[in-house]
Design an enzyme around this catalytic site. Structure first.
Site, PDB file in Angstrom:
ATOM      1  N   LYS A 191       6.576  -1.952   1.860  1.00 56.26           N
ATOM      2  CA  LYS A 191       5.401  -1.359   2.510  1.00 56.26           C
ATOM      3  C   LYS A 191       4.195  -2.277   2.324  1.00 56.26           C
ATOM      4  O   LYS A 191       3.307  -2.029   1.503  1.00 56.26           O
ATOM      5  CB  LYS A 191       5.134   0.041   1.956  1.00 56.26           C
ATOM      6  N   ARG A 206      -7.505 -20.675  -1.764  1.00 52.26           N
ATOM      7  CA  ARG A 206      -6.510 -20.536  -0.702  1.00 52.26           C
ATOM      8  C   ARG A 206      -5.404 -21.568  -0.823  1.00 52.26           C
ATOM      9  O   ARG A 206      -5.633 -22.773  -0.788  1.00 52.26           O
ATOM     10  CB  ARG A 206      -7.180 -20.648   0.674  1.00 52.26           C
ATOM     11  N   ARG A 258       8.167   4.188  -4.836  1.00 51.20           N
ATOM     12  CA  ARG A 258       8.285   3.204  -3.762  1.00 51.20           C
ATOM     13  C   ARG A 258       7.275   2.081  -3.950  1.00 51.20           C
ATOM     14  O   ARG A 258       7.566   0.912  -3.657  1.00 51.20           O
ATOM     15  CB  ARG A 258       8.092   3.873  -2.398  1.00 51.20           C
ATOM     16  N   GLU A 268      12.120   2.341  14.203  1.00 54.47           N
ATOM     17  CA  GLU A 268      11.235   3.410  13.733  1.00 54.47           C
ATOM     18  C   GLU A 268       9.974   3.422  14.582  1.00 54.47           C
ATOM     19  O   GLU A 268       9.787   2.587  15.464  1.00 54.47           O
ATOM     20  CB  GLU A 268      10.892   3.205  12.254  1.00 54.47           C
ATOM     21  N   TYR A 307       0.827  -1.199   0.000  1.00 57.63           N
ATOM     22  CA  TYR A 307       0.000   0.000   0.000  1.00 57.63           C
ATOM     23  C   TYR A 307       0.861   1.249   0.000  1.00 57.63           C
ATOM     24  O   TYR A 307       2.063   1.196   0.250  1.00 57.63           O
ATOM     25  CB  TYR A 307      -0.949   0.002   1.202  1.00 57.63           C
TER      26      TYR A 307
END
Length: 285
Positions: A149, A100, A52, A181, A33
């Site tokens: 991310k 799945r 990114r 962070e 995301y």
């Protein structure tokens, strides 16, 4: 009034937006995301977020399903359609829906692409920026590839709740006795006029706001050191702050029980916030 959202090529009222229960983002957190800020109806550092996004997808072996121009068009349409003056645009891309299985689905499986907006009136005028925030330190128990991310945000969410339980605003994560962070931001300290923030690697997200802030700091002749620092070093700092797409530059005035300086936002953080907002607005699209 219902928001308009984007799902797999369609702009829809949010009530009509649907994603399959077999989507790998839901089943495996198999997706990435980005969050782009909107100030004055314009997108902040859009190109950086797109770059990114492409890197995150490649690290997970996924394709970029849309061109940068197409993504920009979708962002702009949602901002206009939803009347976003100040706010955020969230973009999520998953590997798509398939039966799945831990193994990836067959090549050519359509990816899921979702975008939605959040209105945040006065986003750049947060009262928190005037008083600063409090953070606690917690163990960093995430997976090792924090530079990607991904949508697997459970532990950062738990960290936010740990902070809330202690009456704080956020948590700084610690690994091998060094701060990595914040739960959704990059962390900085300032000592004797030098800005210190952790160097890039797989241990932290390569923040788009981080990159811009460090560039602006150097252009302003501020000294910057990219290296790890300990929680003890942070507690003895003159000031501290965080950066992210949604908080820009946010001063930190307390770490655990240690008050920094006189307990108010420091001059470096305040100045960097001013510079970042001024320069970002100039370059916004």
């Amino acid at each position: 009034m219902s928001r308009t959202v984007y799902v797999n090529g369609e702009f829809l009222p949010e009530e009509q937006a649907k994603v399959s229960v077999f989507d790998r983002g839901f089943l495996f957190a198999d997706g990435v995301y980005e969050v782009t800020s909107v100030l004055g109806g314009k997108l902040i550092d859009f190109a950086g977020h797109t770059k990114r996004l492409d890197r995150s997808l490649k690290e997970l072996g996924m394709e970029m399903p849309l061109t940068e121009d197409e993504l920009l068009g979708i962002h702009r349409h949602l901002v206009e359609e939803n009347g976003i003056e100040d706010g955020l645009v969230y973009l999520q891309i998953t590997r798509g829906a398939a039966d799945r299985d831990f193994a990836y689905p067959e090549a050519g499986t359509p990816q899921t692409v979702v975008l939605f907006t959040q209105a945040k009136p006065g986003l750049a005028d947060s009262p928190q920026a005037e008083r600063g925030i409090r953070v606690i330190t917690i163990p960093d128990e995430r997976w090792g590839r924090r530079d990607i991310k991904t949508v697997q945000l459970l532990y950062p969410s738990m960290g936010k709740m740990m902070a809330k339980a202690e009456g704080a605003d956020d948590a700084w994560m610690v690994e091998d006795d060094c701060v990595t962070e914040g739960t959704s931001n990059n962390a900085y300290i300032v000592k004797n006029g030098t800005i210190v923030t952790r160097h890039l690697g797989t241990e932290i997200l390569h923040g788009i706001t981080r990159s811009a802030v460090l560039r602006f700091a150097r252009e302003a002749q501020m000294k910057v050191e990219e290296r790890a620092f300990t929680p003890d070093e942070a507690k003895e700092a003159d000031e501290a702050f965080i950066t992210s797409a949604s908080s820009f530059v946010m001063p930190v005035v307390q770490i655990d029980e240690a008050t920094l300086g006189d307990g108010t936002p420091g001059p470096v953080a305040r100045r960097l916030r001013e510079i970042y907002l001024e320069e970002s607005r100039k370059a916004a699209v």
